[in-house]
Design a protein around this motif. Structure first.
Motif, PDB file in Angstrom:
ATOM      1  N   ARG A 110       0.823  -1.212   0.000  1.00  0.00           N
ATOM      2  CA  ARG A 110       0.000   0.000   0.000  1.00  0.00           C
ATOM      3  C   ARG A 110       0.859   1.265   0.000  1.00  0.00           C
ATOM      4  NH1 ARG A 110      -2.207  -4.204   1.968  1.00  0.00           N
ATOM      5  NH2 ARG A 110      -4.422  -4.618   1.822  1.00  0.00           N
ATOM      6  N   ARG A 111       2.101   1.138  -0.399  1.00  0.00           N
ATOM      7  CA  ARG A 111       3.017   2.280  -0.307  1.00  0.00           C
ATOM      8  C   ARG A 111       2.652   3.425  -1.236  1.00  0.00           C
ATOM      9  NH1 ARG A 111       8.512  -0.063  -2.932  1.00  0.00           N
ATOM     10  NH2 ARG A 111       7.460  -1.114  -4.628  1.00  0.00           N
ATOM     11  N   ASP A 112       1.972   3.151  -2.354  1.00  0.00           N
ATOM     12  CA  ASP A 112       1.523   4.247  -3.212  1.00  0.00           C
ATOM     13  C   ASP A 112       0.533   5.136  -2.463  1.00  0.00           C
ATOM     14  OD1 ASP A 112       3.111   3.473  -5.320  1.00  0.00           O
ATOM     15  OD2 ASP A 112       1.504   2.439  -6.397  1.00  0.00           O
ATOM     16  N   LEU A 113      -0.436   4.525  -1.814  1.00  0.00           N
ATOM     17  CA  LEU A 113      -1.415   5.268  -1.022  1.00  0.00           C
ATOM     18  C   LEU A 113      -0.734   5.972   0.148  1.00  0.00           C
ATOM     19  CD1 LEU A 113      -4.308   6.058  -0.216  1.00  0.00           C
ATOM     20  CD2 LEU A 113      -4.438   3.889   1.010  1.00  0.00           C
ATOM     21  N   LEU A 114       0.117   5.256   0.869  1.00  0.00           N
ATOM     22  CA  LEU A 114       0.813   5.847   2.017  1.00  0.00           C
ATOM     23  C   LEU A 114       1.721   6.992   1.578  1.00  0.00           C
ATOM     24  CD1 LEU A 114       1.610   2.564   3.923  1.00  0.00           C
ATOM     25  CD2 LEU A 114      -0.025   4.328   4.598  1.00  0.00           C
ATOM     26  N   GLY A 115       2.319   6.863   0.405  1.00  0.00           N
ATOM     27  CA  GLY A 115       3.162   7.934  -0.124  1.00  0.00           C
ATOM     28  C   GLY A 115       2.383   9.219  -0.322  1.00  0.00           C
ATOM     29  N   LYS A 116       1.124   9.110  -0.746  1.00  0.00           N
ATOM     30  CA  LYS A 116       0.276  10.298  -0.914  1.00  0.00           C
ATOM     31  C   LYS A 116      -0.026  10.939   0.440  1.00  0.00           C
ATOM     32  CE  LYS A 116      -1.772   8.522  -5.112  1.00  0.00           C
ATOM     33  NZ  LYS A 116      -2.922   7.842  -5.698  1.00  0.00           N
ATOM     34  N   VAL A 117      -0.201  10.111   1.452  1.00  0.00           N
ATOM     35  CA  VAL A 117      -0.509  10.618   2.786  1.00  0.00           C
ATOM     36  C   VAL A 117       0.697  11.355   3.378  1.00  0.00           C
ATOM     37  CG1 VAL A 117      -1.085   9.947   5.157  1.00  0.00           C
ATOM     38  CG2 VAL A 117      -2.242   8.847   3.218  1.00  0.00           C
ATOM     39  N   VAL A 118       1.873  10.751   3.306  1.00  0.00           N
ATOM     40  CA  VAL A 118       3.047  11.350   3.955  1.00  0.00           C
ATOM     41  C   VAL A 118       3.725  12.412   3.105  1.00  0.00           C
ATOM     42  CG1 VAL A 118       3.488   9.338   5.401  1.00  0.00           C
ATOM     43  CG2 VAL A 118       4.653   9.543   3.204  1.00  0.00           C
ATOM     44  N   SER A 119       3.443  12.464   1.801  1.00  0.00           N
ATOM     45  CA  SER A 119       4.123  13.446   0.953  1.00  0.00           C
ATOM     46  C   SER A 119       3.738  14.871   1.331  1.00  0.00           C
ATOM     47  CB  SER A 119       3.824  13.186  -0.525  1.00  0.00           C
ATOM     48  OG  SER A 119       2.458  13.416  -0.798  1.00  0.00           O
ATOM     49  N   ALA A 120       2.596  15.042   1.975  1.00  0.00           N
ATOM     50  CA  ALA A 120       2.170  16.364   2.396  1.00  0.00           C
ATOM     51  C   ALA A 120       2.884  16.812   3.667  1.00  0.00           C
ATOM     52  CB  ALA A 120       0.661  16.369   2.622  1.00  0.00           C
ATOM     53  N   GLU A 121       3.480  15.876   4.367  1.00  0.00           N
ATOM     54  CA  GLU A 121       4.135  16.178   5.641  1.00  0.00           C
ATOM     55  C   GLU A 121       5.586  15.723   5.628  1.00  0.00           C
ATOM     56  OE1 GLU A 121       2.746  17.763   8.258  1.00  0.00           O
ATOM     57  OE2 GLU A 121       0.922  17.997   7.076  1.00  0.00           O
ATOM     58  N   PRO A 122       6.505  16.603   6.019  1.00  0.00           N
ATOM     59  CA  PRO A 122       7.895  16.143   6.134  1.00  0.00           C
ATOM     60  C   PRO A 122       8.034  15.221   7.340  1.00  0.00           C
ATOM     61  CG  PRO A 122       7.696  18.409   6.900  1.00  0.00           C
ATOM     62  CD  PRO A 122       6.336  18.005   6.355  1.00  0.00           C
ATOM     63  N   PRO A 123       9.037  14.341   7.319  1.00  0.00           N
ATOM     64  CA  PRO A 123       9.246  13.476   8.479  1.00  0.00           C
ATOM     65  C   PRO A 123       9.600  14.306   9.702  1.00  0.00           C
ATOM     66  CG  PRO A 123      10.840  13.001   6.734  1.00  0.00           C
ATOM     67  CD  PRO A 123       9.994  14.123   6.272  1.00  0.00           C
ATOM     68  N   VAL A 124       9.192  13.844  10.851  1.00  0.00           N
ATOM     69  CA  VAL A 124       9.452  14.538  12.104  1.00  0.00           C
ATOM     70  C   VAL A 124      10.658  13.893  12.768  1.00  0.00           C
ATOM     71  CG1 VAL A 124       8.529  15.126  14.363  1.00  0.00           C
ATOM     72  CG2 VAL A 124       7.035  15.144  12.361  1.00  0.00           C
TER      73      VAL A 124
END
Length: 129
Positions: A110-124
């Motif tokens: 599901r990394r394509d979907l997860l990539g869309k979710v996290v691409s809006a936020e930089p890693p903390v």
């Protein structure tokens, strides 16, 4: 070999995958890792990896190669995100390794979907000493 002579573990990931890149950036912000995208691998590094190396993340240490769920577990331990005692406990169950790998595959698929979710936020990252 002294600890000063050892290099940081190499976190090998799919640098064409947004979620994978986000995960690698998070790991580097929160631990001591040298990120290495699939496109940057040397022949020597590729030789250390399993035959199906493009299927998941890997962590290359001085003497060990961790792959897929085991690599993720090792990163979570080395970043002090999950205490090692929890994984020690879980590893006491006969089916834990298979369940860990099944969970890894569920997320990886599901990394394509997860990539869309996290691409809006930089890693903390946490503040390091």
């Amino acid at each position: 070999m002294s600890s000063a002579d050892r290099s940081a573990p190499r976190l090998v990931y799919d640098d064409d995958c947004g979620f994978c890149t986000w995960w690698a950036e998070w790991a580097v912000l929160n631990g001591e890792f040298e990120p290495r995208g699939f496109s940057e691998l040397s022949e020597t590094e590729r030789e250390r990896l399993p035959e199906d190396w493009e299927e998941c993340v890997h962590l290359l240490t001085d003497g060990t190669v961790y792959s897929c769920g085991a690599a993720t577990e090792e990163v979570l331990t080395r970043t002090d995100t999950v205490p090692p005692e929890i994984f020690d406990f879980l590893n006491g169950f006969a089916d834990y390794e298979q369940r860990r790998e099944d969970l890894y595959r569920t997320v990886a698929d599901r990394r394509d979907l997860l990539g869309k979710v996290v691409s809006a936020e930089p890693p903390v990252g946490r503040k390091r000493d």
